[in-house]
Design a protein around this motif. Structure first.
Motif, PDB file in Angstrom:
ATOM      1  N   UNK A 134       2.185  14.507  -8.398  1.00  0.00           N
ATOM      2  CA  UNK A 134       1.703  13.248  -7.847  1.00  0.00           C
ATOM      3  C   UNK A 134       1.978  13.161  -6.332  1.00  0.00           C
ATOM      4  N   UNK A 135       1.197  12.284  -5.695  1.00  0.00           N
ATOM      5  CA  UNK A 135       1.409  12.014  -4.268  1.00  0.00           C
ATOM      6  C   UNK A 135       1.577  10.509  -4.135  1.00  0.00           C
ATOM      7  N   UNK A 136       2.725  10.038  -3.660  1.00  0.00           N
ATOM      8  CA  UNK A 136       2.850   8.589  -3.523  1.00  0.00           C
ATOM      9  C   UNK A 136       1.925   8.064  -2.426  1.00  0.00           C
ATOM     10  N   UNK A 137       1.165   7.020  -2.778  1.00  0.00           N
ATOM     11  CA  UNK A 137       0.252   6.436  -1.791  1.00  0.00           C
ATOM     12  C   UNK A 137       0.644   4.987  -1.566  1.00  0.00           C
ATOM     13  N   UNK A 138       0.009   4.356  -0.615  1.00  0.00           N
ATOM     14  CA  UNK A 138       0.223   2.931  -0.382  1.00  0.00           C
ATOM     15  C   UNK A 138       1.593   2.634   0.194  1.00  0.00           C
ATOM     16  N   UNK A 139       2.107   1.434  -0.111  1.00  0.00           N
ATOM     17  CA  UNK A 139       3.357   0.978   0.499  1.00  0.00           C
ATOM     18  C   UNK A 139       4.484   0.859  -0.511  1.00  0.00           C
ATOM     19  N   UNK A 140       4.240   1.276  -1.751  1.00  0.00           N
ATOM     20  CA  UNK A 140       5.233   1.047  -2.791  1.00  0.00           C
ATOM     21  C   UNK A 140       6.424   1.979  -2.721  1.00  0.00           C
ATOM     22  N   UNK A 141       6.198   3.234  -2.370  1.00  0.00           N
ATOM     23  CA  UNK A 141       7.230   4.251  -2.580  1.00  0.00           C
ATOM     24  C   UNK A 141       8.273   4.328  -1.467  1.00  0.00           C
ATOM     25  N   UNK A 142       7.807   4.392  -0.222  1.00  0.00           N
ATOM     26  CA  UNK A 142       8.739   4.627   0.895  1.00  0.00           C
ATOM     27  C   UNK A 142       9.839   3.565   0.998  1.00  0.00           C
ATOM     28  N   UNK A 143       9.514   2.250   0.746  1.00  0.00           N
ATOM     29  CA  UNK A 143      10.580   1.247   0.855  1.00  0.00           C
ATOM     30  C   UNK A 143      11.706   1.428  -0.169  1.00  0.00           C
ATOM     31  N   UNK A 144      11.512   2.249  -1.222  1.00  0.00           N
ATOM     32  CA  UNK A 144      12.623   2.514  -2.137  1.00  0.00           C
ATOM     33  C   UNK A 144      13.822   3.054  -1.363  1.00  0.00           C
ATOM     34  N   UNK A 145      13.548   3.844  -0.319  1.00  0.00           N
ATOM     35  CA  UNK A 145      14.629   4.332   0.536  1.00  0.00           C
ATOM     36  C   UNK A 145      14.719   3.538   1.837  1.00  0.00           C
ATOM     37  N   UNK A 146      13.562   3.189   2.433  1.00  0.00           N
ATOM     38  CA  UNK A 146      13.576   2.676   3.803  1.00  0.00           C
ATOM     39  C   UNK A 146      13.391   1.173   3.909  1.00  0.00           C
ATOM     40  N   UNK A 147      13.257   0.470   2.769  1.00  0.00           N
ATOM     41  CA  UNK A 147      13.215  -0.988   2.814  1.00  0.00           C
ATOM     42  C   UNK A 147      14.597  -1.515   3.160  1.00  0.00           C
TER      43      UNK A 147
END
Lengths: 257, 246
Positions: free
Chosen positions: B102-115
């Motif tokens: 899979x490839x994370x798209x959109x804004x959901x994934x990155x904030x898991x670490x960087x939110x």
């Protein structure tokens, strides 16, 4: 009394000694060590030569929950929020009163904003997992010998022999066990035993983006774990229970339990 | 010769049968390898060690994707294994065509670490997902394999830092200052003698937002003749901070 070393100089004595040594002894010792090397390279896994342990650096954990997520995917842990082999806890220590600990879905979906009614003194994340105690209470209480400590220091559960009596779940002071809802047997972290015996890192260590988890062998000088233990002031959880955990925490606050 | 008392014979038989059946039961019920190394079934260790694994490890990725791997190893994400974002990839290693990770798209994934989260260690790069470039996919501005921060146009932000930092988190972040402002070359040397010009008419906004403009489809459109009447666009919309639209 006869004076030693007067009639034979030291150098001559050593030369005589080396001549007296049968040369084939030397050959055998070299061949012998070469044989054991080959056996290792062929993948002959010898459990008695390993002693696994894990280090967790609390200052590095960002609470992303990737470890808990990867653990579920790697070990086919049910996706419901109550079943975990590893999970991330958030500690919120207020300026007055009791520390609050929460772990919504093990941290996999992230953590909501903390309540605003408290004055926060400190807050941090603590990844938790089975501590693979050297003196494991769960092994002591298992009536059938289904949970055991393997020769490489990993506490394992024999699926086909466990009767699902839940004694071990009760006995574990770290809450690291659960009853698998489909298999009806006790289940827990195995340090990803199927991976580490093949030289791979456990799934949670593999995916940790900040290297908050360090896996290695406590007996091996070259292991990253030895470096971790050497350069950090480490502690274990609930040391007063004398379980001798093999998961070492660096920078753990006194509140962590 | 002393004979056994009569009542002992059946007792003896019962004892022999009981002990015998105990041994038979033990032989049948206790697994073969039990007790080889300790109070457990030694074969279980091999069974657990023989389980399938799903995470291949990032070195397996480097074999084929060495370009992406090398890029990542020299960036801030060097310590982040491929499978952190792309998910377990053992199936992909075994059959590269049948299964694609899979490839994370959109804004959901990155904030898991960087939110932003107060419990995270200080110094770890964090943003407020609600105001940081709201609505845009993270990958519009950031290359995850080399997440060096995207720079606003240095020559303007050197002096107009406040506007640049506002614009940086707005939807106009990728629009160069010179798209709207005409900047005479002397402005860079002597800014007060040759001032940069602000847009004078709605047509500047219309370049992208008019209903017949040839810009990307995701950009909101308005009918430039009917919308807003005699007012200029920036009387209501502050262009450096467009999410403040009422």
């Amino acid at each position: 009394m006869k004076k030693l070393g007067t009639d034979m100089p030291r150098r001559e004595f050593l030369e005589n000694c080396s001549r007296a040594l049968p040369p084939w002894l030397l050959v055998f010792s070299v061949v012998g060590s070469a044989e054991s090397l080959v056996a290792d390279e062929e993948g002959q896994y010898d459990a008695s030569k390993h002693n696994y342990a894990m280090g967790v650096d609390i200052h590095r954990c960002i609470g992303c929950g990737r470890c808990a997520d990867a653990c579920k995917k790697e070990n086919k842990v049910p996706l419901e929020p109550t079943f975990f082999r590893t999970w991330v806890e958030r500690y919120i220590i207020p300026t007055s009163g009791e520390a609050r600990v929460d772990s919504p879905n093990g941290g996999i979906d992230g953590f909501p904003e903390p309540q605003e009614d408290i004055d926060v003194l400190r807050t941090f994340f603590v990844p938790k997992l089975c501590n693979h105690c050297a003196n494991p209470p769960c092994v002591q209480v298992c009536p059938v010998g289904a949970t055991f400590e393997s020769r490489d220091g990993v506490v394992l559960v024999d699926d086909s022999y466990c009767v699902g009596c839940r004694y071990c779940i009760q006995a574990c002071p770290y809450g690291a066990r659960y009853l698998h809802p489909e298999k009806k047997v006790a289940d827990k972290c195995t340090f990803c035993y199927h991976r580490i015996t093949k030289g791979l890192a456990p799934a949670c260590v593999e995916v940790c983006p900040t290297q908050a988890r360090i896996f290695g062998e406590s007996g091996q000088q070259s292991s990253p774990l030895r470096h971790f233990l050497r350069f950090n002031d480490v502690s274990v959880l609930k040391p007063w229970l004398n379980t001798s955990p093999k998961v070492y925490y660096a920078n753990a606050d006194g509140e962590v339990r | 010769m002393n004979r056994l008392p009569r009542q002992l014979t059946p007792l003896l038989v019962i004892f022999v049968v009981a002990i015998g059946s105990l041994f038979v039961a033990r032989h049948l019920l206790v697994p073969r390898t039990f007790g080889e190394y300790g109070h457990y079934r030694a074969a279980a260790v091999g069974e657990i060690a023989g389980q399938e694994f799903t995470y291949a490890g990032s070195l397996a990725c480097a074999d084929c994707h060495s370009d992406v791997y090398d890029l990542k190893q020299n960036s801030f994400h060097a310590g982040v294994a491929c499978e952190v974002c792309h998910g377990p990839a053992k199936r992909h290693v075994d059959a590269p065509d049948e299964f694609v990770p899979e490839k994370p798209k959109g804004r959901g994934f990155c904030p898991l670490c960087h939110g932003y989260n107060p419990s995270r260690p200080s110094g770890f790069p964090q943003i407020l997902p609600d105001v940081h470039n709201a609505g845009k996919a993270c990958m519009t501005c950031h290359e995850p394999h080399n997440p060096t921060l995207p720079h606003p146009p240095e020559e303007c932000s050197a002096c107009h830092r406040e506007i640049a930092s506002k614009k940086m988190v707005s939807r106009h972040t990728n629009v160069a200052c010179t798209v709207c402002h005409t900047v005479p070359p002397e402005h860079y040397q002597n800014p007060r003698l040759a001032l940069a010009k602000k847009p004078l008419s709605k047509a500047v906004c219309g370049q992208c937002h008019a209903s017949d403009a040839s810009s990307s489809r995701e950009i909101p459109r308005v009918d430039m003749t009917a919308h807003g009447g005699r007012y200029q666009c920036w009387d209501c919309h502050y262009p450096h901070y467009p999410e403040a639209i009422q």
